[in-house]
Structures are given as structure tokens and as C-alpha cells.
Design a protein around this motif. Structure first.
Motif, PDB file in Angstrom:
ATOM      1  N   GLN A   1      79.969 -75.172  35.445  1.00 52.24           N
ATOM      2  CA  GLN A   1      79.582 -74.628  36.580  1.00 52.24           C
ATOM      3  C   GLN A   1      80.493 -73.448  37.171  1.00 52.24           C
TER       4      GLN A   1
ATOM      5  N   TYR B   1      78.615 -80.541  31.800  1.00 51.50           N
ATOM      6  CA  TYR B   1      77.942 -79.455  32.562  1.00 51.50           C
ATOM      7  C   TYR B   1      79.211 -78.488  32.605  1.00 51.50           C
TER       8      TYR B   1
ATOM      9  N   GLY C   1      79.187 -69.867  42.738  1.00 51.59           N
ATOM     10  CA  GLY C   1      77.884 -69.220  43.052  1.00 51.59           C
ATOM     11  C   GLY C   1      76.865 -69.797  42.245  1.00 51.59           C
ATOM     12  N   GLU C   2      77.012 -70.728  41.496  1.00 52.77           N
ATOM     13  CA  GLU C   2      75.993 -71.266  40.554  1.00 52.77           C
ATOM     14  C   GLU C   2      75.661 -72.628  40.260  1.00 52.77           C
ATOM     15  N   GLY C   3      74.696 -73.238  40.009  1.00 54.54           N
ATOM     16  CA  GLY C   3      74.557 -74.746  39.900  1.00 54.54           C
ATOM     17  C   GLY C   3      75.075 -75.144  38.222  1.00 54.54           C
ATOM     18  N   PRO C   4      75.500 -76.333  38.220  1.00 56.18           N
ATOM     19  CA  PRO C   4      75.850 -76.864  37.005  1.00 56.18           C
ATOM     20  C   PRO C   4      74.869 -76.352  35.889  1.00 56.18           C
TER      21      PRO C   4
ATOM     22  N   LEU D   1      73.872 -77.543  31.729  1.00 54.31           N
ATOM     23  CA  LEU D   1      73.866 -78.483  30.913  1.00 54.31           C
ATOM     24  C   LEU D   1      74.644 -77.787  29.628  1.00 54.31           C
TER      25      LEU D   1
ATOM     26  N   PHE E   1      78.250 -87.725  38.813  1.00 56.00           N
ATOM     27  CA  PHE E   1      79.085 -86.714  38.235  1.00 56.00           C
ATOM     28  C   PHE E   1      80.880 -87.456  38.128  1.00 56.00           C
ATOM     29  N   GLY E   2      81.246 -86.928  37.105  1.00 56.86           N
ATOM     30  CA  GLY E   2      82.942 -86.957  37.207  1.00 56.86           C
ATOM     31  C   GLY E   2      83.573 -86.362  38.211  1.00 56.86           C
ATOM     32  N   THR E   3      84.743 -86.591  38.286  1.00 53.80           N
ATOM     33  CA  THR E   3      85.668 -85.682  39.326  1.00 53.80           C
ATOM     34  C   THR E   3      85.833 -84.311  39.059  1.00 53.80           C
ATOM     35  N   GLY E   4      85.458 -83.859  37.745  1.00 51.12           N
ATOM     36  CA  GLY E   4      85.646 -82.592  37.515  1.00 51.12           C
ATOM     37  C   GLY E   4      87.038 -82.031  37.164  1.00 51.12           C
TER      38      GLY E   4
ATOM     39  N   LEU F   1      71.812 -88.898  38.326  1.00 50.43           N
ATOM     40  CA  LEU F   1      72.953 -88.319  37.656  1.00 50.43           C
ATOM     41  C   LEU F   1      74.402 -88.885  38.443  1.00 50.43           C
TER      42      LEU F   1
ATOM     43  N   ARG G   1      88.633 -78.172  36.650  1.00 55.32           N
ATOM     44  CA  ARG G   1      88.538 -76.753  36.826  1.00 55.32           C
ATOM     45  C   ARG G   1      89.444 -76.120  36.129  1.00 55.32           C
TER      46      ARG G   1
ATOM     47  N   LEU H   1      84.058 -74.827  36.336  1.00 55.51           N
ATOM     48  CA  LEU H   1      84.157 -76.253  36.666  1.00 55.51           C
ATOM     49  C   LEU H   1      83.471 -77.132  35.376  1.00 55.51           C
TER      50      LEU H   1
ATOM     51  N   LEU I   1      82.019 -80.661  34.157  1.00 52.73           N
ATOM     52  CA  LEU I   1      81.668 -82.027  34.663  1.00 52.73           C
ATOM     53  C   LEU I   1      81.030 -82.685  33.789  1.00 52.73           C
TER      54      LEU I   1
END
Lengths: 114, 113
Positions: free
Chosen positions: A37, A35, A40-43, A45, A104-107, A102, A109, A86, A88
Motif C-alpha cells: 500500500q 499486498y 493515498g491508495e488502497g492495498p 495484491l 490483515f497482518g500488523t504491517g 481477509l 512500513r 506499507l 501487508l
């Protein structure tokens, strides 16, 4: 201990450069999702990989699932400022087939400098 | 894929108060998921909400602090109760299936002062 470790945690590169982001685990997964992100938005896909060794391409983004289905990578060619965000990785966990939750991984940036 | 409307988009709240976040989906879904994203962090699942049954909470999250309602197949609410500054986060709802991927609301940015 995190189930999914992503590296690097932060990455800042110049426009036009190439980069690779990694998602690693010691567990085996039936599938893995990536994903992106934006603030101001959601992730959102990007891709789902299912088969060990699978490679999927989405324009300048190349996703690979490890042969053992424990890890995955995301490679971006000729990065552009619009790639900033970001990133993910995520895996489905649970016994409710098809409706798993789900994890999630640590991300990672990513910042692309014009 | 489903479209989720989440509100409020942001709020600033006094400590000790509660905030209820709403998620409306444009289609009927079996399960809805609620996540927390602390500043600069990844997403952590709070709970899974099935219509007609109590939500299932993940380790570290309790119903008294994060009560969830799921009155029908298109709507859910998450309440953050008795807030403290440590609750300042982005809260997101999600729907979907593994095969097709998951869709997320745009999130509620909560600041507790």
C-alpha cells in the motif's frame, strides 16, 4: 492478540540493500496473500501463495510460504526507492468458499533511502 | 480485475455529523467489504455487504454507527454516524475472491474535528 504478526514493524534502509519481512501466526492457513500500500491508495495484491514451502518470485521480490503454512516471508533484493510502502500479509477467513473475508497482518512500513 | 471508484477521497467533518462514503464497481460482484485503517495501522474489517441482505458486522462494529447499503451488485455505501475524533481514519471498500485476490478502492481519508 493479532492473528498475523509482522516483523519488523518499521524498516528504513539504504537503496541497494537487501531486506526480509516476516509474517507469523500459530494458525494454519489454506493460502496467504501479500499486498503493498502506497500513501493515498488502497492495498495492491503482490502475490498469493498456496502450497507449503512454495516460493514465488516477482522481479526483485521473493515470497515464501512456510512448510507448515503458518508463516511467510518477503525478501527484497537490491531495494529501490519505489519499493517504499506499507507491506501487508493477509489470509482469507470464513466459510463462504472463494468469497472469504481477509484478515490483515500488523504491517511493515518500509522506507528506502536514495 | 475489478476497478473500484470510491468517493469522497477525503473529508473534514464536524463531530456529531455523519458522512456517507460511496463505492462503485465496474462489474457485478457478490460481496463487498468495508475496512477501516486507523492512522499508522493495518486494515480492520468493518463489515461484509451482500446484495439483498443485511450487512454482517465484525466484532466491535455496529449497524447504528456504520450503516451500510447494498442496493445492487455494483454499488455500496458506508455511513459513519455521529462522528467523533476517534473515527478519524481511512475507510476502504474492497471486492474480490480468494483465488484471484482482492481489489481495493483508493480510500476515504476522514478527519473529524
Amino acid at each position: 492478540t493479532q492473528l498475523l504478526e509482522q516483523s519488523p514493524q518499521f524498516l528504513s534502509i539504504q537503496e541497494g540493500e537487501n531486506l526480509t519481512v516476516y509474517c507469523n501466526s500459530s494458525s494454519v492457513f489454506s493460502s496467504l496473500q501479500w499486498y503493498r500500500q502506497e500513501p493515498g491508495e488502497g492495498p495492491v495484491l503482490l502475490v498469493t501463495v498456496v502450497t507449503g514451502g512454495e516460493v514465488k518470485k516477482l522481479k526483485r521480490l521473493t515470497f515464501q510460504f512456510g512448510d507448515a503454512r503458518k508463516d511467510s516471508s518477503l525478501h527484497i533484493t537490491a531495494a529501490q526507492p519505489g519499493d517504499t510502502g506499507l507491506y501487508l500479509c493477509a489470509v482469507p477467513i470464513g466459510s463462504n468458499f472463494g468469497n472469504e473475508k481477509l484478515t490483515f497482518g500488523t504491517g511493515t512500513r518500509l522506507t528506502i533511502i536514495p | 480485475s475489478a476497478v473500484i471508484s470510491q468517493k469522497p477521497s477525503r473529508d473534514i467533518c464536524q463531530r456529531g455529523t455523519s458522512l456517507t462514503i460511496q463505492c462503485q464497481v465496474d462489474s457485478q460482484v457478490t460481496m463487498m467489504f468495508w475496512y477501516r485503517q486507523q492512522p499508522g495501522q493495518s486494515l480492520t474489517l468493518i463489515a461484509t455487504a451482500n446484495q439483498g441482505s443485511e450487512a454482517t458486522y465484525e466484532s466491535g462494529f455496529v449497524i447504528d454507527k456504520f450503516p451500510i447499503s447494498r442496493p445492487n451488485l455494483t454499488f455500496s455505501t458506508l455511513t459513519v454516524s455521529n462522528m467523533s475524533p476517534e473515527d478519524s481514519s481511512i475507510y476502504l471498500c474492497s471486492v474480490g475472491q480468494t483465488r484471484y485476490g482482492y481489489t481495493f478502492g483508493s480510500g476515504t481519508r476522514l478527519t473529524v474535528v
